[in-house]
Design a protein around this motif. Structure first.
Motif, PDB file in Angstrom:
ATOM      1  N   ALA A  91       0.780  -1.257   0.026  1.00  0.00           N
ATOM      2  CA  ALA A  91       0.019   0.015   0.012  1.00  0.00           C
ATOM      3  C   ALA A  91       0.959   1.185  -0.067  1.00  0.00           C
ATOM      4  O   ALA A  91       0.578   2.228  -0.704  1.00  0.00           O
ATOM      5  N   TYR A  92       1.981   1.229   0.901  1.00  0.00           N
ATOM      6  CA  TYR A  92       2.720   2.237   0.888  1.00  0.00           C
ATOM      7  C   TYR A  92       3.761   2.348   0.013  1.00  0.00           C
ATOM      8  O   TYR A  92       4.541   3.343  -0.066  1.00  0.00           O
ATOM      9  N   SER A  93       3.846   1.432  -0.978  1.00  0.00           N
ATOM     10  CA  SER A  93       5.010   1.359  -2.047  1.00  0.00           C
ATOM     11  C   SER A  93       4.645   2.271  -3.184  1.00  0.00           C
ATOM     12  O   SER A  93       5.069   2.525  -3.930  1.00  0.00           O
ATOM     13  N   GLN A  94       3.315   2.512  -3.259  1.00  0.00           N
ATOM     14  CA  GLN A  94       2.513   3.115  -4.453  1.00  0.00           C
ATOM     15  C   GLN A  94       3.024   4.783  -4.302  1.00  0.00           C
ATOM     16  O   GLN A  94       3.421   5.280  -3.381  1.00  0.00           O
ATOM     17  N   GLN A  95       3.122   5.062  -5.819  1.00  0.00           N
ATOM     18  CA  GLN A  95       3.655   6.565  -5.836  1.00  0.00           C
ATOM     19  C   GLN A  95       2.461   7.376  -5.788  1.00  0.00           C
ATOM     20  O   GLN A  95       1.434   7.224  -6.355  1.00  0.00           O
ATOM     21  N   LYS A  96       2.549   8.653  -5.547  1.00  0.00           N
ATOM     22  CA  LYS A  96       1.435   9.627  -5.460  1.00  0.00           C
ATOM     23  C   LYS A  96       2.041  10.660  -6.794  1.00  0.00           C
ATOM     24  O   LYS A  96       2.975  11.216  -6.718  1.00  0.00           O
ATOM     25  N   ILE A  97       1.175  10.364  -7.780  1.00  0.00           N
ATOM     26  CA  ILE A  97       1.349  11.303  -9.019  1.00  0.00           C
ATOM     27  C   ILE A  97       0.420  12.445  -8.993  1.00  0.00           C
ATOM     28  O   ILE A  97      -0.665  12.432  -8.855  1.00  0.00           O
ATOM     29  N   ILE A  98       1.058  13.853  -9.088  1.00  0.00           N
ATOM     30  CA  ILE A  98       0.364  14.994  -9.096  1.00  0.00           C
ATOM     31  C   ILE A  98       0.715  15.812 -10.204  1.00  0.00           C
ATOM     32  O   ILE A  98       1.943  16.040 -10.253  1.00  0.00           O
ATOM     33  N   GLY A 158      -7.707  21.163 -14.591  1.00  0.00           N
ATOM     34  CA  GLY A 158      -7.023  20.253 -15.116  1.00  0.00           C
ATOM     35  C   GLY A 158      -5.925  19.294 -14.224  1.00  0.00           C
ATOM     36  O   GLY A 158      -5.156  18.420 -14.724  1.00  0.00           O
ATOM     37  N   LYS A 159      -5.984  19.539 -12.886  1.00  0.00           N
ATOM     38  CA  LYS A 159      -5.028  18.776 -11.865  1.00  0.00           C
ATOM     39  C   LYS A 159      -5.690  17.523 -11.701  1.00  0.00           C
ATOM     40  O   LYS A 159      -6.779  17.330 -11.365  1.00  0.00           O
ATOM     41  N   PHE A 160      -4.784  16.371 -11.388  1.00  0.00           N
ATOM     42  CA  PHE A 160      -5.050  15.277 -10.653  1.00  0.00           C
ATOM     43  C   PHE A 160      -4.136  14.726 -10.020  1.00  0.00           C
ATOM     44  O   PHE A 160      -3.111  15.150  -9.906  1.00  0.00           O
ATOM     45  N   GLU A 161      -4.813  13.924  -8.836  1.00  0.00           N
ATOM     46  CA  GLU A 161      -3.607  13.163  -8.077  1.00  0.00           C
ATOM     47  C   GLU A 161      -4.084  11.567  -8.055  1.00  0.00           C
ATOM     48  O   GLU A 161      -5.360  11.400  -8.100  1.00  0.00           O
ATOM     49  N   LEU A 162      -3.064  10.868  -8.229  1.00  0.00           N
ATOM     50  CA  LEU A 162      -3.376   9.366  -8.451  1.00  0.00           C
ATOM     51  C   LEU A 162      -2.374   8.413  -7.718  1.00  0.00           C
ATOM     52  O   LEU A 162      -1.174   8.700  -7.678  1.00  0.00           O
ATOM     53  N   PHE A 163      -2.893   7.494  -6.839  1.00  0.00           N
ATOM     54  CA  PHE A 163      -1.883   6.576  -6.148  1.00  0.00           C
ATOM     55  C   PHE A 163      -1.870   5.453  -6.997  1.00  0.00           C
ATOM     56  O   PHE A 163      -2.671   4.851  -7.346  1.00  0.00           O
ATOM     57  N   THR A 164      -0.681   4.976  -7.382  1.00  0.00           N
ATOM     58  CA  THR A 164      -0.450   3.808  -8.205  1.00  0.00           C
ATOM     59  C   THR A 164       1.256   3.109  -8.250  1.00  0.00           C
ATOM     60  O   THR A 164       1.804   4.074  -7.848  1.00  0.00           O
ATOM     61  N   ASP A 189      -5.860  10.107 -27.211  1.00  0.00           N
ATOM     62  CA  ASP A 189      -5.585   9.431 -26.171  1.00  0.00           C
ATOM     63  C   ASP A 189      -4.239   9.679 -26.016  1.00  0.00           C
ATOM     64  O   ASP A 189      -3.198   9.645 -27.031  1.00  0.00           O
ATOM     65  N   TYR A 190      -3.539   9.597 -24.531  1.00  0.00           N
ATOM     66  CA  TYR A 190      -2.384   9.934 -24.401  1.00  0.00           C
ATOM     67  C   TYR A 190      -1.983   9.011 -23.294  1.00  0.00           C
ATOM     68  O   TYR A 190      -2.585   8.657 -22.291  1.00  0.00           O
ATOM     69  N   GLU A 191      -0.479   8.300 -23.715  1.00  0.00           N
ATOM     70  CA  GLU A 191      -0.105   7.163 -22.716  1.00  0.00           C
ATOM     71  C   GLU A 191       1.317   7.469 -22.438  1.00  0.00           C
ATOM     72  O   GLU A 191       1.929   8.051 -23.265  1.00  0.00           O
ATOM     73  N   ILE A 192       1.744   7.626 -21.172  1.00  0.00           N
ATOM     74  CA  ILE A 192       3.099   7.818 -20.600  1.00  0.00           C
ATOM     75  C   ILE A 192       3.544   6.899 -19.805  1.00  0.00           C
ATOM     76  O   ILE A 192       2.903   6.601 -18.964  1.00  0.00           O
ATOM     77  N   LEU A 193       4.793   6.637 -19.835  1.00  0.00           N
ATOM     78  CA  LEU A 193       5.580   5.790 -18.746  1.00  0.00           C
ATOM     79  C   LEU A 193       5.676   6.787 -17.500  1.00  0.00           C
ATOM     80  O   LEU A 193       5.926   7.970 -17.265  1.00  0.00           O
ATOM     81  N   ILE A 194       5.627   6.236 -16.246  1.00  0.00           N
ATOM     82  CA  ILE A 194       5.407   6.942 -14.968  1.00  0.00           C
ATOM     83  C   ILE A 194       6.942   7.405 -14.904  1.00  0.00           C
ATOM     84  O   ILE A 194       6.996   8.725 -14.429  1.00  0.00           O
ATOM     85  N   GLU A 195       7.940   6.897 -15.107  1.00  0.00           N
ATOM     86  CA  GLU A 195       9.375   7.350 -15.083  1.00  0.00           C
ATOM     87  C   GLU A 195       9.604   8.765 -15.878  1.00  0.00           C
ATOM     88  O   GLU A 195      10.024   9.519 -15.478  1.00  0.00           O
ATOM     89  N   LYS A 196       9.059   8.616 -16.990  1.00  0.00           N
ATOM     90  CA  LYS A 196       9.001   9.753 -17.759  1.00  0.00           C
ATOM     91  C   LYS A 196       8.050  10.849 -17.467  1.00  0.00           C
ATOM     92  O   LYS A 196       8.479  11.943 -17.421  1.00  0.00           O
ATOM     93  N   LEU A 197       6.843  10.440 -16.779  1.00  0.00           N
ATOM     94  CA  LEU A 197       6.115  11.476 -16.215  1.00  0.00           C
ATOM     95  C   LEU A 197       6.445  12.298 -15.098  1.00  0.00           C
ATOM     96  O   LEU A 197       6.143  13.442 -14.834  1.00  0.00           O
ATOM     97  N   LYS A 198       7.512  11.466 -14.294  1.00  0.00           N
ATOM     98  CA  LYS A 198       8.009  12.419 -13.073  1.00  0.00           C
ATOM     99  C   LYS A 198       8.894  13.561 -13.591  1.00  0.00           C
ATOM    100  O   LYS A 198       9.074  14.424 -12.588  1.00  0.00           O
TER     101      LYS A 198
END
Length: 398
Positions: free
Chosen positions: A29-36, A66-72, A86-95
């Motif tokens: 649960a706590y290994s999830q990243q919070k993306i903002i 346009g802001k979002f927060e996501l635990f994943t 549609d837009y798809e992006i890797l989390i590492e790139k998104l950071k």
């Protein structure tokens, strides 16, 4: 003796397994990243509101900024918005980026659609026919805000479960149609204690859910204009009243592949008559409803997925002072309908801001749907510094 000894060993092993599972779950649960992040239009650089943000283990909707927060803990996310690619992006790139840029689609409208004036009835009938006709329940998140002269004076966030006897109810029986089980509430508000202004009431949960179902309007009362395609199968259709009996207009977005409405926008700028009470008076000077519809996960039924209802109200107090109020209700429903009965724990016909429930700090920290804006954080923090002679605080956040 052997049986008793084996039982003790089994119990000890079982308890160790329980502890191990707990720590595994806790660490996951706590290994999830919070993306903002913020989503913007690639051409205009303006925020793209209410885009869907989806990962393998999570889901959320971007807010009006346009802001979002996501635990994943997924490796990538996908973003979808009607009228955009549609837009798809890797989390590492998104950071490594601050904003996500979506590209608009531009489509042309075929002449065959322009000439078919009665096609709209097919879409309306098909949409209504796909709504469930029996009792069902849905999980929901709701945010309601009240602003006075553009300053926040009430905020309430609610998570819970709603049970409907039927999808569409009349004005006469809507109060009996809904039952609610409230699971979490976060609220903060201030009340003017000068007694020159009445406390501004908000809708009950049942009235809100009744009102967001006003989105089907027939050619008998409205003229329709097929405007354009904004996606491969998404057709925009405008409607306006034929006479003065109806005081609002709007448009539909229609999925021509499934022949169903997927979004309805209705707006009215008609100024109503004043309501008077104790030398105070007020009137509605405009309202708007945006309703997004979706098929549920099983694809058997349609239901309201997301709705925003707003009102602008002019208020004149007993001293003749004028204030402008803006009320906004923003409600999200789960994709899946179910038959789970709710354990009703509130009166559905009360002003929603008067509902009481304990504040769960951990829940609100770890949910995706209702992130607080800076304005809301500042407003909540201001509750402790109010002038108690002029204002009274009403909050469950301790």
């Amino acid at each position: 003796m052997f049986t008793l000894k084996r039982t003790k060993i089994n119990i000890i092993a079982f308890k160790k397994a329980q502890v191990l599972l707990f720590y595994m779950f806790f660490s996951m649960a706590y290994s999830q990243q919070k993306i903002i992040k913020t989503i913007v239009n690639q051409e205009t650089l303006l925020p793209v509101a209410h885009a869907d943000v989806v990962s393998n283990d999570g889901y959320t909707i971007a807010n009006s900024e346009g802001k979002f927060e996501l635990f994943t803990d997924s490796k990538k996310i996908k973003i979808r918005r009607i009228g955009y690619e549609d837009y798809e992006i890797l989390i590492e790139k998104l950071k490594k980026v601050d904003s996500i840029f979506l590209k608009e689609k531009h489509m042309e409208l075929p002449e065959v659609i322009l000439s078919n004036t009665m096609l709209i009835n097919t879409y309306l009938d098909s949409t209504i026919g796909k709504f469930p006709k029996t009792k069902h329940s849905e999980n929901f998140f709701l945010r309601a805000t009240l602003k006075k002269n553009n300053e926040l004076v009430k905020l309430i966030d609610i998570s819970g479960q709603l049970e409907r006897q039927k999808t569409f109810s009349s004005k006469k029986d809507y109060k009996k149609n809904f039952s609610f089980e409230i699971k979490n509430i976060r609220k903060a508000g201030i009340l003017d204690q000068s007694k020159n202004t009445l406390d501004f009431e908000m809708f009950s949960l049942s009235e809100l859910c009744y009102r967001i179902n006003f989105f089907i309007y027939r050619p008998k009362y409205f003229n329709y204009e097929y405007e354009s395609y904004i996606d491969e199968h998404i057709l925009k259709v405008n409607f306006a009243p034929k006479d003065g009996k109806k005081t609002f207009s709007g448009h539909y977005l229609i999925d021509t592949a499934s022949t169903t409405i997927i979004k309805a926008h209705i707006t009215s700028t008609t100024i109503s008559e004043f309501t008077k009470k104790n030398k105070n008076k007020w009137r509605t000077v405009g309202w708007h409803l945006d309703t997004r519809l979706e098929h549920e996960n099983s694809q058997k039924n349609m239901h309201v997925r997301h709705a925003i209802l707003t009102f602008d109200v002019e208020y004149i107090n007993k001293l003749g002072e004028t204030d402008l109020y803006h009320i906004k209700y923003d409600i999200y429903f789960d994709k899946k309908l179910n038959e789970t009965r709710v354990s009703e724990n509130i009166k559905a016909n009360k002003d929603m801001f008067t509902l009481d429930h304990d504040y769960n700090e951990e829940f609100w920290k770890n949910q995706n749907q209702l992130p607080l804006t800076k304005e809301m954080v500042d407003f909540i923090n201001s509750q402790d510094t109010l002038n108690q002679n002029e204002f009274r605080s009403n909050t469950n956040i301790k």
